[in-house]
Write an enzyme that holds these catalytic residues in place. Structure first.
Site, PDB file in Angstrom:
ATOM      1  N   ASP A  74       0.987  -1.042  -0.016  1.00  0.00           N
ATOM      2  CA  ASP A  74      -0.094   0.169   0.035  1.00  0.00           C
ATOM      3  C   ASP A  74       0.884   1.299  -0.107  1.00  0.00           C
ATOM      4  OD1 ASP A  74      -2.420   1.080  -0.079  1.00  0.00           O
ATOM      5  OD2 ASP A  74      -2.830   0.658   2.250  1.00  0.00           O
ATOM      6  N   GLY A  86      -6.975  10.165   7.894  1.00  0.00           N
ATOM      7  CA  GLY A  86      -5.608   9.962   7.808  1.00  0.00           C
ATOM      8  C   GLY A  86      -4.654  10.122   6.771  1.00  0.00           C
ATOM      9  N   ASN A 126       1.252   7.974   5.184  1.00  0.00           N
ATOM     10  CA  ASN A 126       2.578   7.503   5.580  1.00  0.00           C
ATOM     11  C   ASN A 126       2.760   6.388   6.601  1.00  0.00           C
ATOM     12  OD1 ASN A 126       1.736   9.143   7.525  1.00  0.00           O
ATOM     13  ND2 ASN A 126       3.610  10.186   7.669  1.00  0.00           N
ATOM     14  N   LYS A 135     -11.521   7.946   7.502  1.00  0.00           N
ATOM     15  CA  LYS A 135     -11.298   8.062   6.283  1.00  0.00           C
ATOM     16  C   LYS A 135      -9.639   8.079   5.910  1.00  0.00           C
ATOM     17  CE  LYS A 135     -10.414  11.536   3.511  1.00  0.00           C
ATOM     18  NZ  LYS A 135      -9.367  10.647   2.792  1.00  0.00           N
ATOM     19  N   SER A 146      -6.167   8.147   3.800  1.00  0.00           N
ATOM     20  CA  SER A 146      -5.758   8.949   2.653  1.00  0.00           C
ATOM     21  C   SER A 146      -6.297   8.075   1.552  1.00  0.00           C
ATOM     22  CB  SER A 146      -4.309   9.042   2.617  1.00  0.00           C
ATOM     23  OG  SER A 146      -3.818   9.458   1.312  1.00  0.00           O
ATOM     24  N   SER A 203      -1.278  17.452   6.527  1.00  0.00           N
ATOM     25  CA  SER A 203      -0.506  18.726   6.285  1.00  0.00           C
ATOM     26  C   SER A 203      -1.112  19.864   6.980  1.00  0.00           C
ATOM     27  CB  SER A 203      -0.262  18.938   4.759  1.00  0.00           C
ATOM     28  OG  SER A 203      -1.638  19.248   4.433  1.00  0.00           O
ATOM     29  N   THR A 260      -3.999  21.574   5.023  1.00  0.00           N
ATOM     30  CA  THR A 260      -5.217  20.605   5.224  1.00  0.00           C
ATOM     31  C   THR A 260      -5.890  21.110   6.593  1.00  0.00           C
ATOM     32  OG1 THR A 260      -4.674  19.010   3.658  1.00  0.00           O
ATOM     33  CG2 THR A 260      -6.510  18.581   5.025  1.00  0.00           C
ATOM     34  N   GLU A 316      -2.803  16.739  14.069  1.00  0.00           N
ATOM     35  CA  GLU A 316      -1.359  16.167  14.108  1.00  0.00           C
ATOM     36  C   GLU A 316      -0.848  16.631  12.544  1.00  0.00           C
ATOM     37  OE1 GLU A 316      -0.026  15.308  16.292  1.00  0.00           O
ATOM     38  OE2 GLU A 316      -1.247  14.396  18.038  1.00  0.00           O
ATOM     39  N   CYS A 330       6.240  13.031   9.865  1.00  0.00           N
ATOM     40  CA  CYS A 330       6.131  14.312  10.093  1.00  0.00           C
ATOM     41  C   CYS A 330       7.029  14.898  11.257  1.00  0.00           C
ATOM     42  CB  CYS A 330       4.493  14.257  10.639  1.00  0.00           C
ATOM     43  SG  CYS A 330       4.358  13.129  12.254  1.00  0.00           S
ATOM     44  N   GLU A 382       8.199  22.285   4.824  1.00  0.00           N
ATOM     45  CA  GLU A 382       8.446  20.380   5.000  1.00  0.00           C
ATOM     46  C   GLU A 382       8.387  19.842   3.732  1.00  0.00           C
ATOM     47  OE1 GLU A 382       4.875  18.675   6.303  1.00  0.00           O
ATOM     48  OE2 GLU A 382       5.864  17.598   7.653  1.00  0.00           O
ATOM     49  N   GLY A 390       0.242  21.601  15.019  1.00  0.00           N
ATOM     50  CA  GLY A 390      -1.213  20.967  15.506  1.00  0.00           C
ATOM     51  C   GLY A 390      -1.659  21.544  16.839  1.00  0.00           C
ATOM     52  N   GLU A 432      -1.954  12.862  20.823  1.00  0.00           N
ATOM     53  CA  GLU A 432      -2.168  11.400  20.577  1.00  0.00           C
ATOM     54  C   GLU A 432      -1.559  10.877  21.423  1.00  0.00           C
ATOM     55  OE1 GLU A 432      -2.316  11.089  16.234  1.00  0.00           O
ATOM     56  OE2 GLU A 432      -4.616  10.727  16.666  1.00  0.00           O
TER      57      GLU A 432
HETATM   58  P1  NDP Z   1      -3.003  15.855   3.417  1.00  0.00           P
HETATM   59  O1  NDP Z   1      -3.213  17.030   4.315  1.00  0.00           O
HETATM   60  O2  NDP Z   1      -3.001  16.098   1.997  1.00  0.00           O
HETATM   61  O3  NDP Z   1      -4.299  14.816   3.843  1.00  0.00           O
HETATM   62  C1  NDP Z   1      -4.611  14.349   4.953  1.00  0.00           C
HETATM   63  C2  NDP Z   1      -5.850  13.749   4.928  1.00  0.00           C
HETATM   64  O4  NDP Z   1      -6.809  14.822   4.947  1.00  0.00           O
HETATM   65  C3  NDP Z   1      -6.078  12.840   3.613  1.00  0.00           C
HETATM   66  O5  NDP Z   1      -7.105  11.758   4.197  1.00  0.00           O
HETATM   67  C4  NDP Z   1      -6.934  13.824   2.701  1.00  0.00           C
HETATM   68  O6  NDP Z   1      -7.702  13.281   1.781  1.00  0.00           O
HETATM   69  C5  NDP Z   1      -7.736  14.582   3.802  1.00  0.00           C
HETATM   70  N1  NDP Z   1      -7.980  15.835   3.275  1.00  0.00           N
HETATM   71  C6  NDP Z   1      -7.691  16.688   2.239  1.00  0.00           C
HETATM   72  N2  NDP Z   1      -8.351  17.621   2.272  1.00  0.00           N
HETATM   73  C7  NDP Z   1      -9.498  17.685   3.167  1.00  0.00           C
HETATM   74  C8  NDP Z   1     -10.489  18.530   3.601  1.00  0.00           C
HETATM   75  N3  NDP Z   1     -10.677  20.048   2.905  1.00  0.00           N
HETATM   76  N4  NDP Z   1     -11.413  18.090   4.559  1.00  0.00           N
HETATM   77  C9  NDP Z   1     -11.195  16.969   5.116  1.00  0.00           C
HETATM   78  N5  NDP Z   1     -10.278  16.205   4.746  1.00  0.00           N
HETATM   79  C10 NDP Z   1      -9.167  16.528   3.782  1.00  0.00           C
HETATM   80  O7  NDP Z   1      -1.749  15.086   4.032  1.00  0.00           O
HETATM   81  P2  NDP Z   1      -0.845  13.821   3.137  1.00  0.00           P
HETATM   82  O8  NDP Z   1      -1.919  12.749   3.154  1.00  0.00           O
HETATM   83  O9  NDP Z   1       0.002  14.404   1.923  1.00  0.00           O
HETATM   84  O10 NDP Z   1       0.189  13.658   4.422  1.00  0.00           O
HETATM   85  C11 NDP Z   1       1.189  14.458   4.434  1.00  0.00           C
HETATM   86  C12 NDP Z   1       1.128  15.276   5.535  1.00  0.00           C
HETATM   87  O11 NDP Z   1       0.850  14.732   6.924  1.00  0.00           O
HETATM   88  C13 NDP Z   1       2.549  15.958   5.912  1.00  0.00           C
HETATM   89  O12 NDP Z   1       2.506  17.371   6.106  1.00  0.00           O
HETATM   90  C14 NDP Z   1       3.034  15.460   7.525  1.00  0.00           C
HETATM   91  O13 NDP Z   1       3.596  16.133   7.929  1.00  0.00           O
HETATM   92  C15 NDP Z   1       1.474  15.193   7.843  1.00  0.00           C
HETATM   93  N6  NDP Z   1       1.621  14.201   8.860  1.00  0.00           N
HETATM   94  C16 NDP Z   1       1.459  14.342  10.191  1.00  0.00           C
HETATM   95  C17 NDP Z   1       1.773  13.450  11.169  1.00  0.00           C
HETATM   96  C18 NDP Z   1       1.590  13.928  12.563  1.00  0.00           C
HETATM   97  O14 NDP Z   1       1.310  13.132  13.597  1.00  0.00           O
HETATM   98  N7  NDP Z   1       1.910  15.003  13.091  1.00  0.00           N
HETATM   99  C19 NDP Z   1       1.966  12.062  10.941  1.00  0.00           C
HETATM  100  C20 NDP Z   1       2.089  11.672   9.399  1.00  0.00           C
HETATM  101  C21 NDP Z   1       1.705  12.790   8.419  1.00  0.00           C
HETATM  102  P3  NDP Z   1      -6.981  12.545   0.305  1.00  0.00           P
HETATM  103  O15 NDP Z   1      -5.326  12.715   0.694  1.00  0.00           O
HETATM  104  O16 NDP Z   1      -7.474  11.230   0.415  1.00  0.00           O
HETATM  105  O17 NDP Z   1      -7.329  13.486  -0.745  1.00  0.00           O
END
Ligand code: NDP
Length: 483
Positions: free
Chosen positions: A93, A149, A152, A175, A177, A228, A231, A249, A283, A380, A453, A457
């Site tokens: 995956d 989620g 990663n 939900k 990613s 991110s 988001t 987070e 992250c 980042e 954040g 957690e």
């Molecule tokens: P994204 O912010 O692009 O997406 C995170 C999730 O939010 C995905 O499931 C995405 O859907 C969903 N999403 C996007 N837009 C919206 C919205 N408007 N409303 C509700 N949900 C939405 O992050 P990534 O998946 O690209 O992951 C990387 C990021 O996550 C990095 O910035 C990293 O630092 C952070 N991260 C933080 C961690 C922590 O614990 N602090 C741990 C791991 C990662 P979809 O992608 O399916 O479109």
């Protein structure tokens, strides 16, 4: 191994499909091959999941906490028994090496289920004496929680959110990613097998739009996002409009500071773990490595030597220690940052290119002589790209380390114990490390400050973010009214 699940979603204890939703291809990052196709949740699917969660939560909340905990600990045991299969699926995956997924994904998820399962029975309120009268407090669940989620750590993120939520008597709609939709479905299957009532944990696939629909639904009481910062701001704002609880987070640009008395081998090891594990897609990574000027060249030489020993290859092979980026899109983002690093004049120590092979591989990259204003030191990247910066003075490096909108993590390498605590005490970060980097045991709170954040957690702290206190005043005598 069959990767295509029986249905895209898991609702009310069963797989559900609705092919009217947009297709979500599952692409193996090491080859570019499509392994399965799922579908995004339609409005009907989203409604089905929320209706199931809303109905199931009421009964789940009446279970004694110890009984709820027993379900979670049973699920933890099943996850450990199936670790090999779950790890292989996670590798397909995400593209992460099997040597990582065997020890950091389902196992970390099982840790969370076990920890919060064990904690459930001791979640209580207080008795507050007020002379003759008294107050007691009752810890109550929030209701229906939405978990969203990142790609990663799909299994870990699903469990880190579900375990405390369920222990407190909430239901969850999760939900994943769209990039990594498979493993949360396995978590849902295992929870049902462990005795979780139908509807308490549901999985709905989809893109950001699906997440947005879930967040704004009036049946939802809490939103926990791993994603991110961009988001996070959108989701936080949408949740705030309806006064919903949140845990955010988000990402970071965390500093790792290596003083001149540090054990160089350990500091290099920390920098490798904090930049190249999971191809840098973590992250809390310490992507700004501040190294004292007097040991910089020695540090860089050893770092280059050890990085040359990385085994870059098929993530399904046991010996592979660096796999591909999760997707072509993420690889292209990282390649853009490599170009910026070179254009800004950073000195390339190793890597700096895409690898000439199938899949989305980027060579582990170290830039030296990076300055604070360079884009690679400010944004980042979420890829295997380390920026090494010089410093000479303790106060100077603390100020520079804190000069970022983020505050997820920070690390210090030094043999001087007083300095270690003094410096950590001044760093603006939620998760800190002394002579180590990126350890995330479930017993420790995890989360960020500033733009990284809100909330925490793991640990007992997570309970505060999945429950609320009811306070009950009990008068033992007569009520004295003015008239
Ligand atoms: P994204 O912010 O692009 O997406 C995170 C999730 O939010 C995905 O499931 C995405 O859907 C969903 N999403 C996007 N837009 C919206 C919205 N408007 N409303 C509700 N949900 C939405 O992050 P990534 O998946 O690209 O992951 C990387 C990021 O996550 C990095 O910035 C990293 O630092 C952070 N991260 C933080 C961690 C922590 O614990 N602090 C741990 C791991 C990662 P979809 O992608 O399916 O479109």
């Amino acid at each position: 191994m069959t990767v295509q699940p029986k249905g895209s979603h898991f609702i009310n204890g069963a797989y559900v499909e609705d092919t009217a939703g947009d297709a979500i291809p599952v692409v193996f990052a090491a080859t570019g091959d499509t392994l399965a196709t799922l579908h995004a949740g339609t409005p009907a699917i989203i409604d089905q999941a929320l209706t199931a969660a809303h109905a199931a939560q009421k009964d789940w909340a009446t279970w004694s906490p110890r009984e709820r905990g027993r379900v979670l600990t049973r699920a933890a045991q099943i996850m450990r028994e199936r670790n090999e299969d779950l790890s292989q699926l996670e590798t397909l995956d995400t593209g992460k090496p099997i040597q990582e997924t065997r020890v950091a994904d389902a196992t970390s998820g099982a840790d969370a289920l076990e920890y919060f399962g064990g904690l459930a029975g001791s979640l209580t309120g207080e008795h507050i004496p007020l002379g003759e009268d008294w107050v007691y407090t009752v810890r109550e669940p929030l209701g229906v929680c939405v978990g969203i989620g990142a790609w990663n750590y799909p299994t870990q993120i699903a469990c880190w959110k579900a375990a405390p939520a369920l222990a407190c008597g909430n239901a969850m709609v999760f939900k994943p990613s769209e990039t990594t939709p498979l493993c949360a479905l396995k978590v849902a299957e295992i929870l049902i097998e462990a005795g979780l009532p139908k509807g308490v944990f549901n999985v709905v696939q989809g893109m950001g739009q699906t997440g947005a629909q879930l967040v704004t639904d009036p049946r939802v009481d809490k939103v926990s996002l791993t994603g991110s910062p961009a988001t996070g701001k959108k989701v936080y704002a949408a949740a705030a409009a309806e006064m919903k609880h949140v845990t955010m987070e988000l990402g970071g640009k965390s500093p790792m500071i290596v003083f001149d008395d540090a054990d160089i081998e350990n500091a290099v090891g920390g920098a490798i773990l904090g930049n190249f594990y999971s191809s840098g897609q973590i992250c809390s990574n310490g992507t700004r490595v501040f190294v004292h000027k007097s040991i910089k060249e020695k540090f860089l030489a050893r770092l280059a030597e050890r990085t040359a020993q990385a085994v870059i290859g098929d993530p399904r092979e046991d010996e592979t220690s660096i796999g591909p980026m999760v997707s072509e899109a993420q690889m292209n983002i990282v390649l853009g940052y490599l170009d910026k690093g070179k254009a800004d004049g950073a000195r390339l120590i190793c890597g700096g290119t895409r690898l000439d092979r199938d899949g989305f591989y980027i060579a582990p990259t170290v830039f030296a002589d990076v300055t604070d204003d360079m884009t690679i030191a400010r944004e980042e990247i979420f890829g295997p790209v380390m920026a090494v910066l010089d410093f000479e003075d303790e106060a100077e490096v603390i100020a520079r380390a804190n000069d970022t909108p983020y505050g997820l993590a920070a690390g210090v390498f030094t043999k001087d114990i007083s300095r270690a605590h003094r410096v950590i005490g001044q760093l603006q970060a939620g998760s800190c490390f002394i002579n180590s980097y990126n350890d995330a045991p479930v017993e420790a709170p995890f989360g960020g400050v500033k733009a990284s954040g809100v909330g925490r957690e793991n640990s007992k702290q997570a309970i505060e973010h999945y429950s609320q206190m009811k306070s009950v005043y009990v008068r033992m005598g007569d009520v004295e009214a003015p008239f």
